[in-house]
Design a protein around this motif. Structure first.
Motif, PDB file in Angstrom:
ATOM      1  N   ASP A 405     -17.112  24.326 -25.858  1.00 15.59           N
ATOM      2  CA  ASP A 405     -16.626  23.222 -25.012  1.00 15.59           C
ATOM      3  C   ASP A 405     -15.167  23.425 -24.664  1.00 15.59           C
ATOM      4  N   LEU A 406     -14.841  23.203 -23.400  1.00 14.98           N
ATOM      5  CA  LEU A 406     -13.444  23.361 -22.966  1.00 14.98           C
ATOM      6  C   LEU A 406     -12.522  22.439 -23.765  1.00 14.98           C
ATOM      7  N   ASP A 407     -12.999  21.241 -24.081  1.00 10.44           N
ATOM      8  CA  ASP A 407     -12.160  20.312 -24.850  1.00 10.44           C
ATOM      9  C   ASP A 407     -11.717  20.925 -26.178  1.00 10.44           C
ATOM     10  N   ASP A 408     -12.615  21.687 -26.811  1.00 11.50           N
ATOM     11  CA  ASP A 408     -12.241  22.346 -28.070  1.00 11.50           C
ATOM     12  C   ASP A 408     -11.145  23.376 -27.813  1.00 11.50           C
ATOM     13  N   ALA A 409     -11.343  24.173 -26.769  1.00 12.48           N
ATOM     14  CA  ALA A 409     -10.351  25.229 -26.484  1.00 12.48           C
ATOM     15  C   ALA A 409      -8.976  24.613 -26.216  1.00 12.48           C
ATOM     16  N   ILE A 410      -8.951  23.503 -25.501  1.00 15.94           N
ATOM     17  CA  ILE A 410      -7.662  22.849 -25.214  1.00 15.94           C
ATOM     18  C   ILE A 410      -7.069  22.295 -26.510  1.00 15.94           C
ATOM     19  N   ARG A 411      -7.909  21.772 -27.355  1.00 19.53           N
ATOM     20  CA  ARG A 411      -7.426  21.259 -28.644  1.00 19.53           C
ATOM     21  C   ARG A 411      -6.837  22.403 -29.479  1.00 19.53           C
ATOM     22  N   TRP A 412      -7.509  23.556 -29.469  1.00 16.57           N
ATOM     23  CA  TRP A 412      -6.985  24.706 -30.231  1.00 16.57           C
ATOM     24  C   TRP A 412      -5.674  25.205 -29.607  1.00 16.57           C
ATOM     25  N   SER A 422       1.127  28.542 -21.784  1.00 18.83           N
ATOM     26  CA  SER A 422      -0.324  28.452 -21.920  1.00 18.83           C
ATOM     27  C   SER A 422      -0.942  28.781 -20.571  1.00 18.83           C
ATOM     28  N   ALA A 423      -2.204  29.191 -20.586  1.00 22.13           N
ATOM     29  CA  ALA A 423      -2.864  29.506 -19.315  1.00 22.13           C
ATOM     30  C   ALA A 423      -4.368  29.335 -19.439  1.00 22.13           C
ATOM     31  N   ILE A 424      -4.983  29.116 -18.279  1.00 17.91           N
ATOM     32  CA  ILE A 424      -6.445  29.114 -18.208  1.00 17.91           C
ATOM     33  C   ILE A 424      -6.858  30.018 -17.054  1.00 17.91           C
ATOM     34  N   PHE A 425      -7.889  30.814 -17.267  1.00 17.50           N
ATOM     35  CA  PHE A 425      -8.510  31.549 -16.160  1.00 17.50           C
ATOM     36  C   PHE A 425      -9.842  30.849 -15.887  1.00 17.50           C
ATOM     37  N   THR A 426      -9.957  30.328 -14.676  1.00 19.93           N
ATOM     38  CA  THR A 426     -11.177  29.603 -14.304  1.00 19.93           C
ATOM     39  C   THR A 426     -11.282  29.547 -12.792  1.00 19.93           C
ATOM     40  N   ASP A 427     -12.495  29.505 -12.291  1.00 18.62           N
ATOM     41  CA  ASP A 427     -12.686  29.242 -10.864  1.00 18.62           C
ATOM     42  C   ASP A 427     -13.166  27.819 -10.648  1.00 18.62           C
ATOM     43  N   SER A 428     -13.135  27.018 -11.705  1.00 18.79           N
ATOM     44  CA  SER A 428     -13.581  25.621 -11.587  1.00 18.79           C
ATOM     45  C   SER A 428     -12.370  24.717 -11.407  1.00 18.79           C
ATOM     46  N   LEU A 429     -12.351  23.999 -10.310  1.00 17.97           N
ATOM     47  CA  LEU A 429     -11.258  23.056 -10.046  1.00 17.97           C
ATOM     48  C   LEU A 429     -11.178  22.028 -11.171  1.00 17.97           C
ATOM     49  N   ARG A 430     -12.341  21.599 -11.612  1.00 15.92           N
ATOM     50  CA  ARG A 430     -12.384  20.554 -12.640  1.00 15.92           C
ATOM     51  C   ARG A 430     -11.767  21.059 -13.947  1.00 15.92           C
ATOM     52  N   SER A 431     -12.110  22.283 -14.342  1.00 16.79           N
ATOM     53  CA  SER A 431     -11.550  22.828 -15.592  1.00 16.79           C
ATOM     54  C   SER A 431     -10.044  23.023 -15.455  1.00 16.79           C
ATOM     55  N   ALA A 432      -9.613  23.511 -14.284  1.00 13.52           N
ATOM     56  CA  ALA A 432      -8.173  23.733 -14.082  1.00 13.52           C
ATOM     57  C   ALA A 432      -7.412  22.420 -14.182  1.00 13.52           C
ATOM     58  N   ARG A 434      -8.385  19.662 -15.626  1.00 12.44           N
ATOM     59  CA  ARG A 434      -8.478  19.146 -17.009  1.00 12.44           C
ATOM     60  C   ARG A 434      -7.381  19.779 -17.865  1.00 12.44           C
ATOM     61  N   PHE A 435      -7.166  21.092 -17.674  1.00  8.39           N
ATOM     62  CA  PHE A 435      -6.155  21.832 -18.447  1.00  8.39           C
ATOM     63  C   PHE A 435      -4.742  21.351 -18.110  1.00  8.39           C
ATOM     64  N   LEU A 436      -4.515  21.013 -16.828  1.00 11.92           N
ATOM     65  CA  LEU A 436      -3.176  20.610 -16.387  1.00 11.92           C
ATOM     66  C   LEU A 436      -2.927  19.111 -16.562  1.00 11.92           C
ATOM     67  N   SER A 437      -3.947  18.371 -16.954  1.00  5.32           N
ATOM     68  CA  SER A 437      -3.816  16.906 -17.011  1.00  5.32           C
ATOM     69  C   SER A 437      -2.943  16.478 -18.189  1.00  5.32           C
ATOM     70  N   ALA A 438      -2.641  15.182 -18.250  1.00  7.96           N
ATOM     71  CA  ALA A 438      -1.784  14.650 -19.323  1.00  7.96           C
ATOM     72  C   ALA A 438      -2.410  14.862 -20.693  1.00  7.96           C
ATOM     73  N   HIS A 439      -3.736  14.977 -20.773  1.00  4.42           N
ATOM     74  CA  HIS A 439      -4.366  15.265 -22.062  1.00  4.42           C
ATOM     75  C   HIS A 439      -4.865  16.714 -22.102  1.00  4.42           C
ATOM     76  N   GLY A 440      -4.218  17.559 -21.287  1.00  5.82           N
ATOM     77  CA  GLY A 440      -4.518  18.989 -21.295  1.00  5.82           C
ATOM     78  C   GLY A 440      -3.514  19.743 -22.160  1.00  5.82           C
ATOM     79  N   SER A 441      -3.033  20.874 -21.654  1.00  5.37           N
ATOM     80  CA  SER A 441      -2.089  21.692 -22.424  1.00  5.37           C
ATOM     81  C   SER A 441      -0.824  20.890 -22.731  1.00  5.37           C
ATOM     82  N   ASP A 442      -0.323  21.033 -23.965  1.00  7.91           N
ATOM     83  CA  ASP A 442       0.902  20.306 -24.343  1.00  7.91           C
ATOM     84  C   ASP A 442       2.146  21.195 -24.249  1.00  7.91           C
ATOM     85  N   CYS A 443       2.039  22.314 -23.534  1.00 13.82           N
ATOM     86  CA  CYS A 443       3.143  23.286 -23.518  1.00 13.82           C
ATOM     87  C   CYS A 443       4.103  23.019 -22.356  1.00 13.82           C
TER      88      CYS A 443
END
Ligand code: NAD
Length: 505
Positions: A405-412, A422-432, A434-443
Motif C-alpha cells: 500500500d502506498l500509505d505504508d510506503a509514505i509512512r516508512w 524524498s521522491a516518488i516515481f509514478t505515472d498516477s496523478l493520484r499517487s503523486a 497523495r505523496f505531495l499532500s499535507a499528509h504525504g512526505s514530511d521532507c
C-alpha cells in the motif's frame, strides 16, 4: 597536480587564517594534512588557526561589517557579481581541485563550482529585491512599514562534501544582505576553501573591504567552539552531521543567537507499480551512487511496489555491477572514492549491522584492494524497521524494501528522524498528489519522477526534523541573513494609541 595547486596559490604548507588576502602567520606547529582520497597521499598541509587568530578575524569582520552595511544593496550586488565572474574564469581549476581533494567525479566537481556561480547570479538579483512591506495602520495619519537591515558578521561552517558550494549558498546571499562572512571549512577539505578564498577576497579588497571575507581553519574544540559561543556573531550557519548540528544549535540558542542548520538526510524513493521504470532506474542509480553516496540528498532507501520489486531489483543490481569505479579525474568514471579510511570503516560497520539485523547484501559490500578509499556501491534487501535503515551512513549503501500500500510506503518515508529529501516515481496523478499532500512526505524536498539529489538553487533547500529546519538558496533566503524592523511613522498632530487605549495627561 602540482601545477594545479600552484595555479590556485596552494603551497606545501598554507596559513589557516586569512583576513582578505592577508594570511596571518602560523600560530604554532599544529598542522592538518589534506589527503587525496584517490591515492591516500597528502596533497598539502595547513597550519591550524589559533583562538587568538580567530579573535583577529572576528574583529576584522566586525570592522568590515560597520562599513559594508552602509553600501547600497545593489552596489553590494555588483561586488558579488564580480566574484561570480572570477569563479567563471577559474571554474576549471577550482572544479578539478574539488575532485582532487574530495574525490567526486570531475563533472560533479565542475558542477559544484557552477552552483556557486549560479548562487552569485541569484544573489545579484536579490540585491535589488530585499523587499519590505507597507501595512495600513489602524491610526489616522500613521504609516507602517517593515524593512530589513544587515545582521552582522555571519559564521559559515561547512561540510567536507560540498567544499565550495555550501559556502557560496551562504556567503553570496549574506554579502548582498550587508553582512561580512567568516568561513570555517571542514578540516577534510581545507585546500578548496583556501583557493576559493584567495580568488574572491581580492574582489572585496579592491572595493575597500579587506575584512569582508575571512577564513579560519582551526580545530573544532578550539576555534569552532569559540566561534559558535561568540555573541558578536549573530548568525551561525552550520552544515554537517546531525550530531554536530544538535550541539551547535544548542550552544547558539544558549546565547539567544540564530542558527541556520543544514544537517544529515536519510532520503527515500518510492516506486509504484505504474511508474516509468526506466526513469526510476536512472533516478535511483544517480541518487544512490552519485558522489559515492556522500551527498546529504543521497538516496539511501528505496521502496518498491511488490508487483515490480523483484524484476526491478534484478535490473538495478545489473546496473550496479557495471558501474565504472576509479580515478574521479578520468572521463567515464562514475564512482570515485570515499573521503577517508574512517568513512570506509563506517561503510563496513553499517553493512555488518544490516546483515546482523536481517538484511541481505544483493550486490557490493566490498572494499576495493587498491590505494585510496574505494568501496563497491551496495544494495541491501532490508525491512523498513531495521535500525540501521534509520541512520545516515555517508557511503553508497541502498536499502531496498517492498510495499503493497502506498500509505505504508509514505509512512516508512516519514518514520526516520531525518527529513531532507524524498521522491516518488509514478505515472498516477493520484499517487503523486497523495505523496505531495499535507499528509504525504514530511521532507523539505519532495520530488515526482526525479530522484532525491541534484537540487537547483532557485528553490529553497533544506529539511525538517533532525535535518535542522534551515533553508538556503531560493527566493527569500536573504531573510535569514537580515534583521527585520517594523517602523510606524506618525505624520499627524494627534497621538492616538493603538487598541483604543487612552492616556490623557
Ligand atoms: P561534520 O558534522 O563532521 O562537520 C561539519 C562541519 O562542522 C565541519 O566544518 C566541522 O569542522 C564542523 N564542526 C564540528 N564540530 C564543531 C563544533 N563543535 N563547533 C564548530 N564547528 C564544528 O560533517 P561532515 O562529515 O563534514 O559532512 C557530512 C555531513 O554533512 C552529512 O551528515 C551530510 O548529510 C551533511 N550535509 C548536509 C547538507 C545539507 O544541506 N543538509 C549539505 C552537505 C552535507
Amino acid at each position: 597536480m602540482k601545477d594545479l595547486l600552484a595555479r590556485l596559490g596552494i603551497d606545501d604548507v598554507n596559513p589557516g587564517a586569512w583576513i582578505g588576502s592577508r594570511p596571518l602567520p602560523p600560530a604554532s606547529d599544529a598542522r592538518v594534512a589534506s589527503d587525496d582520497p584517490t591515492t591516500g597521499r597528502p596533497l598539502a598541509q595547513v597550519a591550524l588557526a589559533s583562538r587568538d587568530q580567530l579573535e583577529q578575524v572576528v574583529q576584522a569582520s566586525q570592522q568590515a561589517f560597520e562599513k559594508w552595511r552602509q553600501v547600497p544593496a545593489p552596489k553590494r550586488g555588483e561586488v558579488v557579481r564580480q566574484m561570480g565572474e572570477v569563479l567563471r574564469q577559474h571554474k576549471q581549476d577550482l572544479g578539478r581541485l574539488v575532485t582532487l581533494e574530495v574525490g567526486k567525479v570531475l563533472s560533479e566537481g565542475l558542477g559544484e563550482v557552477q552552483e556557486s556561480i549560479d548562487m552569485a547570479d541569484l544573489a545579484v538579483g536579490m540585491s535589488r529585491q530585499l523587499f519590505g512591506l507597507s501595512m495600513h495602520s489602524e491610526r489616522a495619519s500613521h504609516r507602517m512599514t517593515e524593512q530589513w537591515h544587515p545582521l552582522g558578521p555571519v559564521a559559515v561552517i561547512t561540510a567536507f562534501n560540498f567544499p565550495n558550494a555550501v559556502w557560496a549558498w551562504n556567503a553570496m546571499v549574506a554579502m548582498v544582505a550587508g553582512d561580512s562572512v567568516i568561513w570555517k571549512p571542514s578540516l577534510k577539505a581545507p585546500l578548496t576553501a583556501i583557493a576559493t578564498h584567495r580568488l574572491l577576497a581580492p574582489v572585496a579588497e579592491a572595493h575597500g573591504f579587506p575584512g569582508l571575507l575571512t577564513l579560519v581553519i582551526g580545530a573544532d574544540a578550539e576555534v569552532g567552539e569559540a566561534m559558535i559561543r561568540d555573541p558578536r556573531l549573530p548568525l551561525v550557519s552550520a552544515t554537517g552531521s546531525v550530531r554536530m548540528g544538535r550541539h551547535v544549535g544548542q550552544v547558539v540558542a544558549g546565547r539567544l543567537g540564530r542558527s541556520l542548520l543544514e544537517l544529515g538526510g536519510n532520503n527515500a524513493i518510492i516506486v509504484t507499480a505504474d511508474a516509468d521504470l526506466e526513469l526510476a532506474l536512472r533516478g535511483i542509480a544517480f541518487g544512490a551512487v552519485g558522489t559515492a553516496g556522500q551527498r546529504c540528498t543521497t538516496t539511501r532507501r528505496v521502496m518498491l511496489h511488490e508487483d515490480i520489486a523483484e524484476d526491478f531489483l534484478r535490473r538495478l543490481v545489473a546496473v550496479y555491477e557495471q558501474l565504472p569505479i576509479g580515478d574521479p579525474m578520468e572521463p567515464g568514471t562514475l564512482v570515485g572514492p570515499l573521503i577517508d579510511r574512517l568513512a570506509v570503516e563506517q561503510y563496513q560497520a553499517a553493512l555488518a549491522a544490516a546483515v546482523a539485523q536481517g538484511g541481505e547484501i544483493l550486490t557490493g559490500g566490498q572494499v576495493l584492494d587498491r590505494p585510496g578509499s574505494f568501496v563497491r556501491p551496495t544494495i541491501v534487501r532490508a525491512r523498513h524497521d531495521m535500525p540501521v535503515c534509520h541512520e545516515e551512513t555517508f557511503a553508497p549503501i541502498l536499502y531496498a524494501m517492498t510495499f503493497r500500500d502506498l500509505d505504508d510506503a509514505i509512512r516508512w518515508n516519514n518514520e526516520v528522524p531525518q527529513g531532507l529529501s524524498s521522491a516518488i516515481f509514478t505515472d498516477s496523478l493520484r499517487s503523486a498528489e497523495r505523496f505531495l499532500s499535507a499528509h504525504g512526505s514530511d521532507c523539505g524536498i519532495a520530488n515526482v519522477n526525479i530522484g532525491t539529489s541534484g537540487a537547483e538553487i532557485g528553490g529553497a533547500f533544506g529539511g525538517e526534523k533532525d535535518t535542522g529546519g534551515g533553508r538556503e538558496a531560493g527566493s527569500d533566503s536573504w531573510k535569514a541573513y537580515m534583521r527585520r524592523q517594523t517602523c510606524t511613522l506618525n505624520w499627524g498632530t494627534d497621538l492616538p494609541l493603538a487598541q483604543g487605549v487612552t492616556f490623557d495627561i
